[in-house]
Motif scaffolding. Structure first.
Motif, PDB file in Angstrom:
ATOM      1  N   MET A 161     -13.281  -5.919 -13.123  1.00 28.48           N
ATOM      2  CA  MET A 161     -12.102  -5.061 -13.075  1.00 28.48           C
ATOM      3  C   MET A 161     -12.090  -4.074 -14.235  1.00 28.48           C
ATOM      4  N   VAL A 162     -12.391  -4.579 -15.429  1.00 23.88           N
ATOM      5  CA  VAL A 162     -12.398  -3.715 -16.606  1.00 23.88           C
ATOM      6  C   VAL A 162     -13.421  -2.594 -16.445  1.00 23.88           C
ATOM      7  N   ARG A 163     -14.592  -2.944 -15.988  1.00 22.42           N
ATOM      8  CA  ARG A 163     -15.660  -1.946 -15.840  1.00 22.42           C
ATOM      9  C   ARG A 163     -15.334  -0.915 -14.760  1.00 22.42           C
ATOM     10  N   ASP A 164     -14.779  -1.356 -13.650  1.00 19.02           N
ATOM     11  CA  ASP A 164     -14.643  -0.490 -12.482  1.00 19.02           C
ATOM     12  C   ASP A 164     -13.288   0.207 -12.352  1.00 19.02           C
ATOM     13  N   HIS A 165     -12.223  -0.372 -12.946  1.00 23.84           N
ATOM     14  CA  HIS A 165     -10.893   0.147 -12.629  1.00 23.84           C
ATOM     15  C   HIS A 165      -9.958   0.402 -13.809  1.00 23.84           C
ATOM     16  N   VAL A 166     -10.181  -0.258 -14.938  1.00 24.79           N
ATOM     17  CA  VAL A 166      -9.188  -0.223 -16.011  1.00 24.79           C
ATOM     18  C   VAL A 166      -9.369   1.007 -16.907  1.00 24.79           C
ATOM     19  N   ASP A 167      -8.247   1.693 -17.191  1.00 23.53           N
ATOM     20  CA  ASP A 167      -8.238   2.865 -18.056  1.00 23.53           C
ATOM     21  C   ASP A 167      -7.762   2.544 -19.469  1.00 23.53           C
ATOM     22  N   LEU A 168      -7.015   1.454 -19.610  1.00 22.17           N
ATOM     23  CA  LEU A 168      -6.480   1.052 -20.907  1.00 22.17           C
ATOM     24  C   LEU A 168      -6.467  -0.471 -20.967  1.00 22.17           C
ATOM     25  N   ALA A 217      -5.668   0.201  -5.863  1.00 20.55           N
ATOM     26  CA  ALA A 217      -6.062   1.218  -4.884  1.00 20.55           C
ATOM     27  C   ALA A 217      -4.937   2.211  -4.638  1.00 20.55           C
ATOM     28  N   ALA A 218      -3.710   1.700  -4.508  1.00 20.83           N
ATOM     29  CA  ALA A 218      -2.575   2.588  -4.237  1.00 20.83           C
ATOM     30  C   ALA A 218      -2.274   3.480  -5.436  1.00 20.83           C
ATOM     31  N   CYS A 219      -2.325   2.914  -6.629  1.00 19.34           N
ATOM     32  CA  CYS A 219      -2.040   3.682  -7.836  1.00 19.34           C
ATOM     33  C   CYS A 219      -3.098   4.747  -8.083  1.00 19.34           C
ATOM     34  N   LYS A 220      -4.353   4.331  -8.088  1.00 21.58           N
ATOM     35  CA  LYS A 220      -5.430   5.272  -8.386  1.00 21.58           C
ATOM     36  C   LYS A 220      -5.603   6.305  -7.275  1.00 21.58           C
ATOM     37  N   GLN A 244       5.451   2.295  -4.109  1.00 21.26           N
ATOM     38  CA  GLN A 244       5.874   2.110  -5.497  1.00 21.26           C
ATOM     39  C   GLN A 244       4.696   2.267  -6.445  1.00 21.26           C
ATOM     40  N   MET A 245       3.552   1.707  -6.078  1.00 19.99           N
ATOM     41  CA  MET A 245       2.362   1.835  -6.926  1.00 19.99           C
ATOM     42  C   MET A 245       1.899   3.296  -7.004  1.00 19.99           C
ATOM     43  N   ALA A 246       1.996   4.002  -5.893  1.00 22.03           N
ATOM     44  CA  ALA A 246       1.584   5.403  -5.867  1.00 22.03           C
ATOM     45  C   ALA A 246       2.523   6.276  -6.688  1.00 22.03           C
ATOM     46  N   ASP A 247       3.749   5.798  -6.884  1.00 20.34           N
ATOM     47  CA  ASP A 247       4.745   6.565  -7.625  1.00 20.34           C
ATOM     48  C   ASP A 247       4.779   6.203  -9.102  1.00 20.34           C
TER      49      ASP A 247
END
Length: 330
Positions: A205-212, A176-179, A148-151
Protein backbone atom coordinates in the motif's frame (compact mmCIF):
# COMPACT_ATOMS: atom_id res chain seq x y z
CA UNK A 1 -13.44 22.80 -4.17
CA UNK A 2 -14.04 19.52 -2.37
CA UNK A 3 -16.46 19.28 0.55
CA UNK A 4 -13.99 17.60 2.91
CA UNK A 5 -10.37 18.39 3.59
CA UNK A 6 -9.81 15.05 5.33
CA UNK A 7 -11.94 11.90 5.65
CA UNK A 8 -10.68 9.34 8.16
CA UNK A 9 -11.31 5.59 8.25
CA UNK A 10 -10.54 3.57 11.35
CA UNK A 11 -11.61 1.64 14.41
CA UNK A 12 -14.52 3.41 16.09
CA UNK A 13 -13.86 2.95 19.79
CA UNK A 14 -14.81 4.29 23.18
CA UNK A 15 -11.72 4.79 25.35
CA UNK A 16 -11.84 3.76 29.00
CA UNK A 17 -8.98 5.70 30.64
CA UNK A 18 -7.66 4.64 34.04
CA UNK A 19 -4.52 5.30 36.09
CA UNK A 20 -2.51 2.46 37.64
CA UNK A 21 0.95 1.59 38.89
CA UNK A 22 3.36 -0.64 36.96
CA UNK A 23 2.68 -3.39 39.48
CA UNK A 24 -0.94 -3.46 38.31
CA UNK A 25 0.19 -4.18 34.75
CA UNK A 26 2.26 -7.13 35.90
CA UNK A 27 -0.53 -8.48 38.08
CA UNK A 28 -3.14 -8.12 35.35
CA UNK A 29 -0.91 -9.55 32.62
CA UNK A 30 -0.86 -6.32 30.60
CA UNK A 31 2.18 -5.64 28.41
CA UNK A 32 3.34 -2.08 28.91
CA UNK A 33 3.32 0.54 26.19
CA UNK A 34 1.65 -1.32 23.33
CA UNK A 35 -1.79 -2.15 22.00
CA UNK A 36 -3.07 -5.67 22.67
CA UNK A 37 -6.20 -7.10 21.11
CA UNK A 38 -8.52 -8.72 23.66
CA UNK A 39 -11.86 -10.52 23.58
CA UNK A 40 -15.07 -9.50 25.33
CA UNK A 41 -14.43 -11.63 28.43
CA UNK A 42 -10.99 -10.07 28.90
CA UNK A 43 -12.47 -6.61 28.40
CA UNK A 44 -15.05 -7.23 31.15
CA UNK A 45 -12.37 -8.57 33.51
CA UNK A 46 -10.00 -5.65 32.97
CA UNK A 47 -12.78 -3.10 33.31
CA UNK A 48 -13.65 -4.59 36.70
CA UNK A 49 -10.00 -4.47 37.81
CA UNK A 50 -9.08 -0.90 36.88
CA UNK A 51 -11.40 0.94 39.25
CA UNK A 52 -12.44 4.57 38.53
CA UNK A 53 -12.16 5.42 34.85
CA UNK A 54 -13.03 8.11 32.33
CA UNK A 55 -15.02 7.07 29.27
CA UNK A 56 -14.65 9.15 26.10
CA UNK A 57 -15.13 8.43 22.42
CA UNK A 58 -11.82 7.57 20.83
CA UNK A 59 -10.11 5.44 18.25
CA UNK A 60 -6.90 6.59 16.56
CA UNK A 61 -8.26 8.02 13.30
CA UNK A 62 -11.33 9.39 15.08
CA UNK A 63 -9.01 11.34 17.40
CA UNK A 64 -7.18 12.71 14.37
CA UNK A 65 -10.42 13.74 12.69
CA UNK A 66 -11.70 15.32 15.92
CA UNK A 67 -8.47 17.31 16.14
CA UNK A 68 -8.87 18.63 12.58
CA UNK A 69 -12.51 19.51 13.31
CA UNK A 70 -11.42 21.30 16.50
CA UNK A 71 -9.19 23.47 14.31
CA UNK A 72 -12.14 24.27 12.03
CA UNK A 73 -11.31 21.82 9.24
CA UNK A 74 -14.02 20.15 7.17
CA UNK A 75 -13.86 16.49 8.09
CA UNK A 76 -15.75 13.21 8.03
CA UNK A 77 -15.17 9.85 9.64
CA UNK A 78 -15.98 6.25 8.74
CA UNK A 79 -16.00 3.60 11.48
CA UNK A 80 -18.48 1.00 12.76
CA UNK A 81 -20.32 1.13 16.08
CA UNK A 82 -23.40 -0.70 17.34
CA UNK A 83 -26.81 0.74 18.11
CA UNK A 84 -26.06 0.60 21.85
CA UNK A 85 -25.10 2.97 24.67
CA UNK A 86 -21.40 3.21 23.84
CA UNK A 87 -22.21 3.57 20.14
CA UNK A 88 -24.45 6.55 20.92
CA UNK A 89 -21.68 8.12 23.02
CA UNK A 90 -19.21 7.70 20.19
CA UNK A 91 -21.45 9.23 17.52
CA UNK A 92 -22.54 12.16 19.68
CA UNK A 93 -19.00 13.05 20.77
CA UNK A 94 -17.59 13.00 17.25
CA UNK A 95 -20.43 15.03 15.74
CA UNK A 96 -20.17 17.50 18.61
CA UNK A 97 -16.60 18.20 17.47
CA UNK A 98 -17.99 19.25 14.09
CA UNK A 99 -17.13 16.13 12.09
CA UNK A 100 -19.55 14.40 9.72
CA UNK A 101 -20.32 10.84 10.83
CA UNK A 102 -22.78 8.81 8.76
CA UNK A 103 -21.59 5.18 8.96
CA UNK A 104 -24.58 2.86 9.39
CA UNK A 105 -24.93 1.37 12.87
CA UNK A 106 -24.70 -2.35 13.52
CA UNK A 107 -28.18 -3.43 14.71
CA UNK A 108 -29.08 -4.09 18.34
CA UNK A 109 -29.40 -7.77 17.45
CA UNK A 110 -25.68 -7.99 16.59
CA UNK A 111 -23.89 -10.21 19.13
CA UNK A 112 -20.71 -8.13 19.19
CA UNK A 113 -20.81 -4.77 20.95
CA UNK A 114 -19.34 -1.34 20.26
CA UNK A 115 -15.58 -1.55 20.55
CA UNK A 116 -13.76 -0.17 23.53
CA UNK A 117 -10.11 0.36 24.45
CA UNK A 118 -9.12 0.09 28.08
CA UNK A 119 -6.16 2.46 28.36
CA UNK A 120 -4.08 2.05 31.52
CA UNK A 121 -1.90 5.08 32.18
CA UNK A 122 1.12 4.57 34.47
CA UNK A 123 2.82 7.37 36.45
CA UNK A 124 5.40 7.92 33.68
CA UNK A 125 2.58 8.84 31.27
CA UNK A 126 2.99 5.67 29.21
CA UNK A 127 -0.24 4.09 28.04
CA UNK A 128 -0.95 0.39 27.68
CA UNK A 129 -3.94 -0.24 25.44
CA UNK A 130 -6.21 -3.26 25.64
CA UNK A 131 -8.57 -3.23 22.70
CA UNK A 132 -11.82 -5.11 22.19
CA UNK A 133 -12.69 -4.37 18.57
CA UNK A 134 -16.32 -5.47 18.71
CA UNK A 135 -18.39 -4.50 15.69
CA UNK A 136 -15.76 -2.10 14.33
CA UNK A 137 -13.82 -5.17 13.18
CA UNK A 138 -16.54 -5.82 10.63
CA UNK A 139 -16.30 -2.62 8.62
CA UNK A 140 -16.75 -3.63 4.98
CA UNK A 141 -16.50 -2.09 1.53
CA UNK A 142 -20.27 -1.51 1.74
CA UNK A 143 -19.58 1.04 4.49
CA UNK A 144 -17.41 3.10 2.14
CA UNK A 145 -19.29 5.85 0.29
CA UNK A 146 -17.56 6.41 -3.06
CA UNK A 147 -18.99 9.92 -3.35
CA UNK A 148 -17.69 10.91 0.09
CA UNK A 149 -14.21 9.60 -0.70
CA UNK A 150 -14.22 11.42 -4.04
CA UNK A 151 -15.16 14.63 -2.23
CA UNK A 152 -12.08 14.52 0.00
CA UNK A 153 -8.78 16.30 -0.57
CA UNK A 154 -7.16 13.64 1.62
CA UNK A 155 -8.23 10.37 3.15
CA UNK A 156 -6.55 9.23 6.35
CA UNK A 157 -6.25 5.48 6.88
CA UNK A 158 -5.65 3.96 10.31
CA UNK A 159 -3.23 1.02 10.39
CA UNK A 160 -5.12 -0.61 13.25
CA UNK A 161 -8.03 -1.09 10.84
CA UNK A 162 -6.02 -3.69 8.95
CA UNK A 163 -7.26 -6.16 11.58
CA UNK A 164 -10.57 -7.28 10.12
CA UNK A 165 -11.86 -9.80 7.56
CA UNK A 166 -12.85 -7.20 4.94
CA UNK A 167 -10.72 -4.22 5.92
CA UNK A 168 -8.31 -4.44 3.02
CA UNK A 169 -11.19 -4.39 0.53
CA UNK A 170 -12.69 -1.38 2.30
CA UNK A 171 -9.39 0.50 2.10
CA UNK A 172 -8.94 -0.43 -1.55
CA UNK A 173 -12.38 0.96 -2.40
CA UNK A 174 -11.71 4.18 -0.51
CA UNK A 175 -8.32 4.65 -2.17
CA UNK A 176 -9.71 4.07 -5.67
CA UNK A 177 -12.57 6.53 -5.18
CA UNK A 178 -10.35 9.21 -3.63
CA UNK A 179 -7.48 8.96 -6.08
CA UNK A 180 -9.85 8.62 -9.02
CA UNK A 181 -11.16 12.08 -8.17
CA UNK A 182 -7.72 13.63 -7.72
CA UNK A 183 -7.46 13.23 -3.94
CA UNK A 184 -4.50 11.99 -1.94
CA UNK A 185 -3.95 9.22 0.60
CA UNK A 186 -2.35 9.35 4.03
CA UNK A 187 -1.71 6.36 6.26
CA UNK A 188 -0.65 5.95 9.88
CA UNK A 189 1.17 2.71 10.70
CA UNK A 190 -0.39 2.71 14.21
CA UNK A 191 1.65 0.06 16.06
CA UNK A 192 4.71 -2.20 15.55
CA UNK A 193 2.69 -5.33 16.31
CA UNK A 194 0.09 -4.30 13.74
CA UNK A 195 2.88 -3.99 11.19
CA UNK A 196 4.17 -7.45 12.06
CA UNK A 197 0.73 -8.90 11.33
CA UNK A 198 0.37 -7.09 7.99
CA UNK A 199 3.85 -6.04 6.87
CA UNK A 200 3.54 -7.13 3.24
CA UNK A 201 0.14 -5.48 2.83
CA UNK A 202 1.46 -2.28 4.39
CA UNK A 203 4.50 -2.26 2.14
CA UNK A 204 2.40 -2.78 -0.98
CA UNK A 205 0.00 0.00 0.00
CA UNK A 206 2.77 2.42 0.93
CA UNK A 207 4.63 1.80 -2.31
CA UNK A 208 1.63 1.91 -4.63
CA UNK A 209 -0.89 4.30 -3.08
CA UNK A 210 0.26 6.36 -0.09
CA UNK A 211 1.18 10.04 -0.52
CA UNK A 212 1.85 10.81 3.15
CA UNK A 213 3.07 8.30 5.74
CA UNK A 214 2.74 8.92 9.48
CA UNK A 215 4.61 6.71 11.94
CA UNK A 216 6.85 6.73 14.97
CA UNK A 217 10.40 5.45 15.34
CA UNK A 218 9.41 1.95 16.51
CA UNK A 219 6.92 1.55 13.66
CA UNK A 220 9.43 2.74 11.10
CA UNK A 221 12.03 0.23 12.29
CA UNK A 222 9.46 -2.57 12.28
CA UNK A 223 8.23 -1.65 8.81
CA UNK A 224 11.69 -1.97 7.29
CA UNK A 225 12.99 -4.69 9.64
CA UNK A 226 16.12 -2.85 10.71
CA UNK A 227 17.61 -1.21 13.80
CA UNK A 228 19.17 1.55 11.67
CA UNK A 229 16.76 4.48 12.00
CA UNK A 230 18.46 6.65 9.38
CA UNK A 231 18.40 3.80 6.87
CA UNK A 232 14.73 3.13 7.56
CA UNK A 233 13.88 6.80 7.01
CA UNK A 234 15.73 6.68 3.72
CA UNK A 235 13.86 3.59 2.56
CA UNK A 236 10.50 5.13 3.40
CA UNK A 237 11.36 8.31 1.51
CA UNK A 238 12.07 6.21 -1.60
CA UNK A 239 8.48 4.93 -1.52
CA UNK A 240 6.39 7.87 -0.27
CA UNK A 241 6.27 11.53 -1.37
CA UNK A 242 5.99 12.77 2.25
CA UNK A 243 7.09 10.99 5.44
CA UNK A 244 6.45 12.32 8.96
CA UNK A 245 8.10 10.13 11.59
CA UNK A 246 7.82 11.12 15.25
CA UNK A 247 10.51 10.20 17.76
CA UNK A 248 9.02 11.02 21.19
CA UNK A 249 10.99 13.74 22.99
CA UNK A 250 13.32 14.01 19.98
CA UNK A 251 10.62 15.59 17.86
CA UNK A 252 9.73 14.66 14.29
CA UNK A 253 11.61 13.92 11.09
CA UNK A 254 9.97 15.02 7.85
CA UNK A 255 11.20 13.85 4.46
CA UNK A 256 10.00 14.94 1.03
CA UNK A 257 11.50 15.51 -2.41
CA UNK A 258 15.02 14.70 -1.30
CA UNK A 259 14.85 17.15 1.61
CA UNK A 260 14.82 16.35 5.32
CA UNK A 261 13.71 18.48 8.25
CA UNK A 262 14.02 17.82 11.97
CA UNK A 263 11.50 19.67 14.14
CA UNK A 264 12.23 19.56 17.89
CA UNK A 265 9.50 18.49 20.29
CA UNK A 266 7.68 21.03 22.45
CA UNK A 267 8.77 20.44 26.07
CA UNK A 268 5.87 19.49 28.33
CA UNK A 269 5.09 17.34 31.33
CA UNK A 270 3.69 13.99 30.19
CA UNK A 271 0.46 13.13 31.99
CA UNK A 272 -0.98 10.70 29.44
CA UNK A 273 0.70 9.87 26.13
CA UNK A 274 -2.60 8.64 24.63
CA UNK A 275 -3.39 10.42 21.37
CA UNK A 276 -0.03 12.13 20.86
CA UNK A 277 0.48 10.65 17.41
CA UNK A 278 -3.19 11.09 16.54
CA UNK A 279 -3.19 14.81 17.30
CA UNK A 280 0.18 15.27 15.65
CA UNK A 281 -1.32 13.85 12.44
CA UNK A 282 -4.45 15.98 12.80
CA UNK A 283 -2.56 19.24 13.18
CA UNK A 284 -0.11 18.27 10.42
CA UNK A 285 -2.94 17.54 7.99
CA UNK A 286 -4.76 20.72 8.98
CA UNK A 287 -1.64 22.72 8.26
CA UNK A 288 -1.08 20.92 4.97
CA UNK A 289 -4.65 21.50 3.76
CA UNK A 290 -4.34 25.18 4.68
CA UNK A 291 -1.26 25.75 2.57
CA UNK A 292 1.48 25.65 5.19
CA UNK A 293 4.98 24.37 4.43
CA UNK A 294 5.92 20.90 5.65
CA UNK A 295 8.27 22.14 8.37
CA UNK A 296 5.51 24.41 9.70
CA UNK A 297 3.08 21.48 9.63
CA UNK A 298 5.55 19.55 11.77
CA UNK A 299 5.73 22.41 14.26
CA UNK A 300 1.95 22.53 14.47
CA UNK A 301 1.84 18.78 14.97
CA UNK A 302 4.32 18.97 17.83
CA UNK A 303 2.35 21.73 19.56
CA UNK A 304 -0.85 19.69 19.31
CA UNK A 305 0.88 16.54 20.55
CA UNK A 306 2.33 18.43 23.52
CA UNK A 307 -1.12 19.75 24.41
CA UNK A 308 -2.81 16.37 24.37
CA UNK A 309 -0.17 14.60 26.47
CA UNK A 310 -0.43 17.27 29.17
CA UNK A 311 -3.77 15.88 30.36
CA UNK A 312 -5.80 12.67 30.49
CA UNK A 313 -7.60 11.84 27.24
CA UNK A 314 -6.86 12.00 23.53
CA UNK A 315 -8.84 15.11 22.59
CA UNK A 316 -7.53 18.70 22.92
CA UNK A 317 -8.68 20.70 25.94
CA UNK A 318 -7.04 23.98 24.90
CA UNK A 319 -7.59 26.13 21.79
CA UNK A 320 -4.98 24.73 19.40
CA UNK A 321 -5.14 27.74 17.09
CA UNK A 322 -4.38 29.99 20.05
CA UNK A 323 -1.42 27.77 20.93
CA UNK A 324 -0.19 27.95 17.30
CA UNK A 325 -0.45 31.73 17.41
CA UNK A 326 1.42 31.90 20.70
CA UNK A 327 4.26 29.92 19.07
CA UNK A 328 4.29 32.26 16.08
CA UNK A 329 2.94 29.60 13.72
CA UNK A 330 -0.07 31.59 12.50
Amino acid sequence: MKKFQVVGIGNAMVDVLARAEDAFLADAGVQKGIMQLIDMDRAVDLYARVGPAKEVSGGSAANTIAGIAHLGGQTAYVGKVKDDQLGAIFAHDLRAQGATYETSLAPKTEEAETGRCIVIVTPDGERSMNTYLGVTEFLTADDIDDAQMADAEWIYLEGYRFDGPESHAAFAKAIAACKGAGGRVSLTLSDPFCIERHRNAFRDMVRDHVDLLFCNRAEMLSMYETEDFVAALGKSAENVPIVACTDSENGVYILSGGQRWHVPAVPTEIVDATGAGDLFAGAFLWGLTHGHALEMCGKMGNVAAAEVISHIGARPESDLKALFAAQGLL
